[in-house]
Scaffold this active site. Structure first.
Site, PDB file in Angstrom:
ATOM      1  N   LYS A  68       0.943 -45.406 -61.447  1.00  0.00           N
ATOM      2  CA  LYS A  68       1.958 -44.347 -61.061  1.00  0.00           C
ATOM      3  C   LYS A  68       1.881 -44.637 -59.488  1.00  0.00           C
ATOM      4  CE  LYS A  68       2.375 -40.818 -59.350  1.00  0.00           C
ATOM      5  NZ  LYS A  68       3.432 -40.779 -58.033  1.00  0.00           N
ATOM      6  N   GLY A 112       7.369 -41.039 -60.678  1.00  0.00           N
ATOM      7  CA  GLY A 112       7.565 -39.687 -60.733  1.00  0.00           C
ATOM      8  C   GLY A 112       6.584 -38.795 -59.800  1.00  0.00           C
ATOM      9  N   GLY A 146       3.359 -36.839 -58.357  1.00  0.00           N
ATOM     10  CA  GLY A 146       2.030 -36.769 -58.491  1.00  0.00           C
ATOM     11  C   GLY A 146       1.474 -35.681 -59.293  1.00  0.00           C
ATOM     12  N   GLU A 177     -10.143 -43.694 -52.747  1.00  0.00           N
ATOM     13  CA  GLU A 177      -9.947 -44.288 -51.638  1.00  0.00           C
ATOM     14  C   GLU A 177      -9.319 -43.130 -50.802  1.00  0.00           C
ATOM     15  OE1 GLU A 177     -11.463 -46.876 -50.360  1.00  0.00           O
ATOM     16  OE2 GLU A 177     -12.233 -47.943 -52.215  1.00  0.00           O
ATOM     17  N   CYS A 206      -4.929 -45.558 -43.213  1.00  0.00           N
ATOM     18  CA  CYS A 206      -6.183 -44.744 -43.220  1.00  0.00           C
ATOM     19  C   CYS A 206      -7.320 -45.096 -42.480  1.00  0.00           C
ATOM     20  CB  CYS A 206      -6.596 -44.651 -44.748  1.00  0.00           C
ATOM     21  SG  CYS A 206      -6.477 -46.589 -45.564  1.00  0.00           S
ATOM     22  N   GLU A 236      -6.703 -35.636 -40.074  1.00  0.00           N
ATOM     23  CA  GLU A 236      -5.787 -37.057 -40.499  1.00  0.00           C
ATOM     24  C   GLU A 236      -4.448 -36.700 -39.791  1.00  0.00           C
ATOM     25  OE1 GLU A 236      -5.379 -38.867 -44.118  1.00  0.00           O
ATOM     26  OE2 GLU A 236      -6.230 -40.567 -43.253  1.00  0.00           O
TER      27      GLU A 236
HETATM   28  P1  NAD Z   1      -1.095 -38.239 -51.730  1.00  0.00           P
HETATM   29  O1  NAD Z   1      -2.452 -37.829 -52.058  1.00  0.00           O
HETATM   30  O2  NAD Z   1       0.012 -37.146 -51.241  1.00  0.00           O
HETATM   31  O3  NAD Z   1      -0.492 -39.127 -52.726  1.00  0.00           O
HETATM   32  C1  NAD Z   1      -0.943 -40.383 -53.162  1.00  0.00           C
HETATM   33  C2  NAD Z   1      -0.706 -40.483 -54.748  1.00  0.00           C
HETATM   34  O4  NAD Z   1      -1.343 -39.383 -55.460  1.00  0.00           O
HETATM   35  C3  NAD Z   1       0.764 -40.434 -54.981  1.00  0.00           C
HETATM   36  O5  NAD Z   1       1.236 -41.444 -56.038  1.00  0.00           O
HETATM   37  C4  NAD Z   1       1.198 -38.934 -55.587  1.00  0.00           C
HETATM   38  O6  NAD Z   1       2.244 -38.894 -56.369  1.00  0.00           O
HETATM   39  C5  NAD Z   1      -0.055 -38.868 -55.954  1.00  0.00           C
HETATM   40  N1  NAD Z   1      -0.515 -37.498 -56.139  1.00  0.00           N
HETATM   41  C6  NAD Z   1      -0.275 -36.398 -55.490  1.00  0.00           C
HETATM   42  N2  NAD Z   1      -0.894 -35.183 -55.794  1.00  0.00           N
HETATM   43  C7  NAD Z   1      -1.298 -35.496 -57.028  1.00  0.00           C
HETATM   44  C8  NAD Z   1      -2.318 -34.700 -58.001  1.00  0.00           C
HETATM   45  N3  NAD Z   1      -2.464 -33.635 -57.694  1.00  0.00           N
HETATM   46  N4  NAD Z   1      -3.072 -35.497 -58.861  1.00  0.00           N
HETATM   47  C9  NAD Z   1      -2.674 -36.809 -59.228  1.00  0.00           C
HETATM   48  N5  NAD Z   1      -1.793 -37.454 -58.463  1.00  0.00           N
HETATM   49  C10 NAD Z   1      -1.314 -36.750 -57.409  1.00  0.00           C
HETATM   50  O7  NAD Z   1      -1.040 -39.267 -50.361  1.00  0.00           O
HETATM   51  P2  NAD Z   1       0.116 -40.079 -49.802  1.00  0.00           P
HETATM   52  O8  NAD Z   1       0.694 -38.998 -48.757  1.00  0.00           O
HETATM   53  O9  NAD Z   1       1.097 -40.891 -50.570  1.00  0.00           O
HETATM   54  O10 NAD Z   1      -0.509 -41.101 -48.808  1.00  0.00           O
HETATM   55  C11 NAD Z   1      -1.353 -40.949 -47.450  1.00  0.00           C
HETATM   56  C12 NAD Z   1      -2.735 -40.572 -47.850  1.00  0.00           C
HETATM   57  O11 NAD Z   1      -3.494 -41.866 -48.295  1.00  0.00           O
HETATM   58  C13 NAD Z   1      -3.270 -40.348 -46.261  1.00  0.00           C
HETATM   59  O12 NAD Z   1      -4.304 -39.373 -46.606  1.00  0.00           O
HETATM   60  C14 NAD Z   1      -4.517 -41.631 -46.291  1.00  0.00           C
HETATM   61  O13 NAD Z   1      -5.564 -41.677 -45.396  1.00  0.00           O
HETATM   62  C15 NAD Z   1      -4.647 -41.913 -47.606  1.00  0.00           C
HETATM   63  N6  NAD Z   1      -4.879 -43.533 -47.640  1.00  0.00           N
HETATM   64  C16 NAD Z   1      -6.229 -43.958 -47.962  1.00  0.00           C
HETATM   65  C17 NAD Z   1      -6.620 -45.188 -48.221  1.00  0.00           C
HETATM   66  C18 NAD Z   1      -7.939 -45.580 -48.395  1.00  0.00           C
HETATM   67  O14 NAD Z   1      -8.092 -46.684 -48.870  1.00  0.00           O
HETATM   68  N7  NAD Z   1      -8.901 -44.913 -48.178  1.00  0.00           N
HETATM   69  C19 NAD Z   1      -5.550 -46.059 -48.218  1.00  0.00           C
HETATM   70  C20 NAD Z   1      -4.110 -45.586 -47.850  1.00  0.00           C
HETATM   71  C21 NAD Z   1      -3.933 -44.317 -47.669  1.00  0.00           C
END
Ligand code: NAD
Length: 473
Positions: free
Chosen positions: A170, A201, A203, A245, A279, A379
């Site tokens: 997803k 779709g 999250g 992550e 990140c 962040e």
């Molecule tokens: P996000 O957490 O909003 O979304 C990430 C994914 O999770 C998306 O596919 C989203 O649809 C899904 N999602 C959202 N809520 C969910 C839930 N309740 N249950 C299951 N899935 C859910 O993050 P984002 O805005 O897409 O990305 C930015 C974030 O990602 C930043 O905080 C960044 O630091 C982090 N990040 C971490 C790493 C790492 O390797 N540590 C790498 C890249 C990004």
């Protein structure tokens, strides 16, 4: 032309059971690049059923057999480098030259690394009278973010498949299009049906349904700490394995004896990478109080060299933010920094000159930041650098570790041994010394609230394996 409203399940492109769609917006032109299906829980159920049905045969294949597909995946990604880079630059705003490396080249490299790693890995060993075997954990749900959308997918899917697992992916709904290229490659290389499945779709709906599904053995998630906490909470009900992550607020410790120009350049290379939407970005620049003014002046000069513009222009080092929401969020943090009393050295909340459209944010630097400020603790995920002065090395290490996060850090000194000695004392999964030294083969992951588990290299493969001891009587 790709029909992004289809989803890829059991080796077929089928219609989602949902009727809604989500538009994917070009971050520079603000135009619609494509529309994906706003999928439903029924899509999740279909995808998991396909992955479950494919598991017995796939997990029984030899490593050599699995690795053949991963080699072809790596080649397939390499052959579509420009298309991938253009797609992700459109979605995320990553400058094109950087996109070619990090958004397109890196996934191909990452897939290729698992050819060698899996071939050399000892899936079985003898310990005394026990045969210790490592088995694929089962069906894996991969949930990924938008900032390095294909890299984050491949860093999960390649080792999961190499381990013998089957996958339901997803991707982020904000930058999903490269995942369709990946699915097309799997179709072309005739990966057995059901081994890889793509759904699309929101999250909250699909992601949570995937976590809750009893036939999903593990969730591999990259994204925000907020969503990571929710996933861990849901997964606890079935004691389901999660690899997380998450976010970061990484310090860059510039030691007294560091060469100023080189250190500041390295700081921005990390902190402004992908417009700060990274990140591991070092966004807290820790400088000796005795040399603060020099550092601030240099930081202003370097920040202002990141002139925002069209990310397809090879001369541009700073593109737009991924979305209107992200632009607004970053600008809010700039307002917060001003309200907290930090000194705005350069940048601000106005649209940059010459950028009429696009979700741009001015490259921004704050000085006189104290580590208790929100802009030092949260962040921001945009081009906002906080300069924090420290008194001595102990103070620098204390400030560096004074965070809920522990994903990455940088240390710069004129003396490599000195840098390494300080690096050992920093609480984070990665520390780069004397420059930005990202190594896609070394384990990657976070301490503290930056996550659990590791990706890349052998450690990344082992995440997807269960360990069984067979005692021989
Ligand atoms: P996000 O957490 O909003 O979304 C990430 C994914 O999770 C998306 O596919 C989203 O649809 C899904 N999602 C959202 N809520 C969910 C839930 N309740 N249950 C299951 N899935 C859910 O993050 P984002 O805005 O897409 O990305 C930015 C974030 O990602 C930043 O905080 C960044 O630091 C982090 N990040 C971490 C790493 C790492 O390797 N540590 C790498 C890249 C990004």
């Amino acid at each position: 032309m790709t029909d992004y409203t289809k989803i890829y399940i059991n080796g077929e492109w089928i219609s989602s059971t949902g009727t809604g769609t989500i538009d994917v917006i070009n971050s520079t032109t603000e135009e619609v690049m494509g529309s994906i299906a706003d999928g439903t829980v029924d899509d999740v159920n279909l995808a998991v059923a396909a992955a479950k049905a494919a598991l017995p045969a796939w997990s029984a294949t030899s490593t050599d057999e699995r690795v053949k597909y991963i080699q072809r995946l790596s080649e397939g990604l390499g052959a579509r480098l420009d298309e991938i880079a253009t797609t992700v630059t459109g979605e995320v705003g990553t400058p094109y030259i950087m996109s070619q490396m990090a958004q397109a080249g890196l996934p191909s490299l990452m897939a290729g690394s698992y050819v060698q790693i899996a071939q050399e890995y000892a899936f079985e060993e003898t310990v005394g009278n026990s045969l210790v075997v490592r088995e694929p954990i089962g069906v894996v749900g991969c949930i990924t973010p938008w900032n390095y959308p294909l890299h984050q997918v491949v860093a999960k899917v390649a080792p999961a498949l190499a381990a013998g697992c089957t996958v339901v992916l997803k991707p982020s709904q904000v930058a999903p299009l490269s995942a369709y290229i990946l699915a097309q490659i799997f179709e072309e290389i005739e990966l057995p049906k059901g081994v890889f499945n793509l759904i699309s779709g929101a999250g909250r709906v699909l992601g949570e349904a995937l976590v809750n599904h009893p036939d999903v053995s593990m969730i591999s998630f990259t994204g925000s700490t907020r969503a990571g906490k929710r996933i861990m909470e849901l997964a606890s009900d079935q004691i389901k394995k999660v690899a997380l992550e998450l976010g970061g607020k990484s310090p860059f410790v510039i030691l007294e004896d560091a060469p100023l120009d080189e250190a500041v350049m390295a700081g921005f290379q990390s902190g402004y990478l992908n417009g700060g939407q990274t990140c591991i970005a070092w966004t807290r620049m820790l400088v000796p109080a005795s040399r603060k003014d020099e550092f601030v002046a240099k930081a202003k000069e370097v920040a202002e060299s990141y002139v925002p513009g069209d990310p397809m222009d090879p001369a541009v080092k700073m593109g737009p933010m991924v979305s209107k929401a992200q632009q607004q969020s970053v600008r809010n943090y700039i307002d917060i920094g001003i309200a907290e009393g930090a000194t705005l050295v350069t940048g601000g909340t106005a649209q940059p000159d010459g950028c009429e459209k696009g979700f741009y944010v001015q490259p921004t630097v704050f000085a006189d930041v104290t580590n208790d400020m929100k802009i030092a603790q949260e962040e921001i995920f945009g081009p906002v650098m906080s300069i924090i002065a420290y008194e001595d090395e102990e103070d620098a290490i204390r400030i560096a570790n004074d965070t809920i996060y522990g994903l990455s850090a940088g240390v710069y000194s004129g003396d490599l041994d000195h840098s390494i000695a300080v690096a050992r004392r920093i609480e984070s999964g990665q520390v780069d010394v004397n420059g930005v030294r990202f190594n896609p083969f070394a384990p990657f992951g976070g301490y503290k609230q930056s996550g659990m588990g590791r990706e890349y290299g052998v450690h990344g493969l082992e995440e997807f394996l269960e360990v069984k001891s067979i005692q021989i009587g």
